[in-house]
Design a protein around this motif. Structure first.
Motif, PDB file in Angstrom:
ATOM      1  N   SER A 263       0.825  -1.204   0.000  1.00 25.23           N
ATOM      2  CA  SER A 263       0.000   0.000   0.000  1.00 25.23           C
ATOM      3  C   SER A 263       0.862   1.258   0.000  1.00 25.23           C
ATOM      4  O   SER A 263       0.577   2.223  -0.705  1.00 25.23           O
TER       5      SER A 263
ATOM      6  N   ASP B 163      -5.081  -3.885   2.475  1.00 21.35           N
ATOM      7  CA  ASP B 163      -4.547  -3.177   3.631  1.00 21.35           C
ATOM      8  C   ASP B 163      -5.662  -2.876   4.624  1.00 21.35           C
ATOM      9  O   ASP B 163      -5.507  -3.075   5.845  1.00 21.35           O
ATOM     10  N   ALA B 164      -6.810  -2.431   4.119  1.00 26.57           N
ATOM     11  CA  ALA B 164      -7.944  -2.114   4.995  1.00 26.57           C
ATOM     12  C   ALA B 164      -8.537  -3.370   5.627  1.00 26.57           C
ATOM     13  O   ALA B 164      -8.896  -3.377   6.810  1.00 26.57           O
TER      14      ALA B 164
ATOM     15  N   LYS C 287     -12.907   5.625  11.533  1.00 30.87           N
ATOM     16  CA  LYS C 287     -11.909   6.648  11.837  1.00 30.87           C
ATOM     17  C   LYS C 287     -12.560   7.842  12.535  1.00 30.87           C
ATOM     18  O   LYS C 287     -12.054   8.348  13.541  1.00 30.87           O
TER      19      LYS C 287
ATOM     20  N   LEU D  38      -3.638   1.111  10.297  1.00 29.26           N
ATOM     21  CA  LEU D  38      -3.326   1.303   8.886  1.00 29.26           C
ATOM     22  C   LEU D  38      -1.978   1.990   8.758  1.00 29.26           C
ATOM     23  O   LEU D  38      -1.648   2.882   9.531  1.00 29.26           O
TER      24      LEU D  38
ATOM     25  N   GLU E 241     -14.450   2.227   6.723  1.00 34.46           N
ATOM     26  CA  GLU E 241     -13.176   2.720   7.265  1.00 34.46           C
ATOM     27  C   GLU E 241     -13.298   4.174   7.702  1.00 34.46           C
ATOM     28  O   GLU E 241     -12.821   4.568   8.766  1.00 34.46           O
TER      29      GLU E 241
ATOM     30  N   SER F  63      -6.354  -4.714   8.381  1.00 28.58           N
ATOM     31  CA  SER F  63      -6.487  -3.837   9.538  1.00 28.58           C
ATOM     32  C   SER F  63      -7.808  -4.086  10.251  1.00 28.58           C
ATOM     33  O   SER F  63      -7.870  -4.155  11.484  1.00 28.58           O
TER      34      SER F  63
ATOM     35  N   TRP G  60      -5.243  -1.119  -1.619  1.00 27.97           N
ATOM     36  CA  TRP G  60      -5.995  -0.393  -0.585  1.00 27.97           C
ATOM     37  C   TRP G  60      -6.955  -1.338   0.128  1.00 27.97           C
ATOM     38  O   TRP G  60      -7.085  -1.308   1.358  1.00 27.97           O
ATOM     39  N   TYR G  61      -7.603  -2.200  -0.644  1.00 28.76           N
ATOM     40  CA  TYR G  61      -8.588  -3.122  -0.092  1.00 28.76           C
ATOM     41  C   TYR G  61      -7.953  -4.077   0.910  1.00 28.76           C
ATOM     42  O   TYR G  61      -8.430  -4.229   2.042  1.00 28.76           O
TER      43      TYR G  61
END
Length: 538
Positions: free
Chosen positions: A146, A206-207, A288, A217, A284, A210, A203-204
């Motif tokens: 990422s 990594d998210a 946050k 992240l 996400e 997490s 991105w997917y």
């Protein structure tokens, strides 16, 4: 000179004839599109046959495709018993292919060689680790990947960057996003599409790592401006550049547009997995901002306001009806229906169902965020109680929408199974049996939030001072829904022990609620615990 890597020297042996290698890569392509992998088979095989070896896919990518292709014969319902023994005898074991992939990734990075292939191979390795439940390893490679996509500026591919590829729109050198970068300018619109998909795939994962593993992240905190991806074929033809493209920013503005494509947009120009990305993006962002609220930090209207919730909900629900229909009777009319045909129908069906659960779980998180923001209203005000009641109804609707998708999925699988057995009565295993042997880790994890909403609803109905026949029916329905979700999570936990933690969370939450119910006190709901609210919403 190449770096000294004993592992690389140990695995550089070419132990597969090209014909056998191509067979396994073909198996990979039977399921690659449902992963969101943008690589087109004809493009990959053309590169493999190019006389110029420097234009071949990097060995890291080739071995990653072989690794996942081999795994597909074990992971894919319907495909496993049909094709398991069709792997070439020369195909190395998963351990060898994994070692080759990792070693060649190191080589690619050390030489800065074919970095787009490097990124794609890393994504496939993230997928492999995810499917095998190796979350720590997967999290490490996905977070590094990422960060690399940000270094390559793949997070900045907005509409204006797409327009650079239109005829006559090429900017002067130094004025393009790609000038003086590791990747340089894309050779054609297809490569541009691969870059867009590569960013969102990275991105997917990594998210997701997490979200499931609870790790922070590590990517650049800047909101991406890259448009959501479309099917690879639309980039190859150039069609994607002429269509309306939605960005992350447009998902979360105060008056969000309707996300579905215009009615005159050509059929097949949208990809169902883009719905995953939009659902995960909303989830996400909600998590946050919820953390920010819980820390006592204020939000301004540009970040989120309670009025945004219903607009967002209406937009994302359109995604489900427009792009993710669960029922597909036309596909069931195929005759005769073999097990491999059944697998081709089942796989996108399963992806659509997870997409429904993703969107509805994101809605639940948005409801929790919106509820937390009501703390600014006077505690006894009618507007506060009305707002909380409205949010509660929306949250419950989302939970039931997720369960409805699972039930529809079960109905469709049963129809598919009966149809297949009617066409091929001699098969040894049923589609239902094979589906049960291939649970989805992500689905099991997402259902935790759904379960907690259903527990809240059951307990609130039990606390009602004047129960009615309608409330009794609602309670039975919610109890049945809860049992289905818990059974799904427990079944998935048999393959992914990590989910045992989620089962314990639900049980502990039920126990707390039951103790509060026994004392005839309103329980402190999960959303209240998270948001620091103590008063009953009813």
């Amino acid at each position: 000179m190449p770096i000294h890597d004993p592992l690389l020297h140990a695995v550089q042996v070419q132990d597969m004839p090209p014909a056998d290698r191509d067979k396994v890569i073909q198996i990979f392509f039977t399921g690659s599109q449902r992963l969101g992998c943008p690589l087109l088979p004809e493009r990959v095989f053309a590169r493999l046959r190019d006389p110029d070896e420097s234009k071949h896919p990097h060995p890291a990518l080739v071995n990653a495709m072989l690794l996942v292709g081999q795994a597909f014969t074990e992971w894919t319902p319907g495909y496993s018993t049909a094709e398991k023994h069709h792997l070439p005898a020369t195909c190395p074991s998963a351990q060898v292919l994994l070692a080759k992939t990792q070693a060649y990734l190191n080589e690619s990075l050390s030489r800065v060689d074919r970095m787009l292939d490097y990124l794609q191979a890393s994504i496939l390795l993230s997928y492999y680790f995810f499917q095998t439940g190796r979350l720590h390893e997967g999290s490490m490679i996905s977070s590094a990947n990422s960060r690399m996509t940000v270094t390559c500026k793949l997070h900045l591919i907005d509409q204006s960057v797409l327009e650079e590829m239109l005829p006559g729109h090429a900017p002067e050198f130094g004025q393009s996003l790609w000038d003086n970068t590791l990747l340089g300018r894309p050779q054609d619109t297809y490569e541009l599409g691969v870059r867009i998909w590569t960013f969102w795939q990275s991105w997917y994962y990594d998210a997701v790592f997490s979200l499931i593993g609870g790790t922070p992240l590590t990517r650049d905190p800047v909101t991406p401006t890259t448009v959501f991806p479309r099917p690879a074929k639309t980039y190859e033809s150039g069609l994607a550049l002429r269509l309306q493209n939605t960005s992350f920013r447009e998902l979360y503005e105060n008056n969000p547009p309707q996300i579905p494509s215009p009615p005159d947009e050509p059929e097949g120009s949208s990809h169902p997995l883009a719905t995953y990305l939009k659902g995960l993006a909303l989830m996400e962002r909600a998590n946050k901002l919820l953390g920010k609220v819980n820390a006592g930090l204020p939000l301004d209207d540009t970040e989120f306001s309670p009025e945004t919730l219903h607009n967002l909900h209406a937009s994302v629900q359109c995604l489900l009806t427009e792009h993710l229909p669960i029922r597909n009777h036309e596909m069931l009319s195929v005759a005769p229906l073999t097990k491999l045909d059944a697998a081709k129908i089942y796989c996108p069906l399963a992806e659509r169902v997870v997409g429904h659960v993703f969107i509805n779980t994101a809605t639940i998180q948005l409801c929790r965020l919106s509820r937390a923001l009501t703390v600014s209203l006077p505690a006894e005000s009618d507007s506060r109680r009305q707002a909380l009641r409205s949010i509660r109804m929306l949250e419950l609707s989302a939970a039931k929408g997720a369960v409805r998708a699972i039930r529809l999925f079960g109905d469709e699988v049963r129809k598919l199974d009966a149809r297949m057995r009617g066409s091929a009565p001699g098969v040894n295993t049923t589609v239902i049996q094979e589906v049960q042997e291939h649970p989805c880790l992500l689905l099991g994890f997402l259902l935790t939030s759904v379960c907690m909403v259903l527990v809240d609803n059951i307990q609130s109905l039990k606390l009602s001072p004047s129960p009615t026949p309608e409330s009794a029916t609602e309670m039975r329905s919610s109890e049945n829904d809860l049992r289905l979700c818990i059974a799904t999570i427990e079944h998935t936990a048999s393959s992914f022990p990590l989910l045992a933690i989620q089962s314990k969370k639900i049980k502990d939450y039920q126990d707390r609620s039951n103790r509060a119910l026994a004392s005839r006190q309103a329980p402190r709901w999960e959303f209240e615990r998270r948001a620091g609210l103590d008063d009953d919403i009813y």
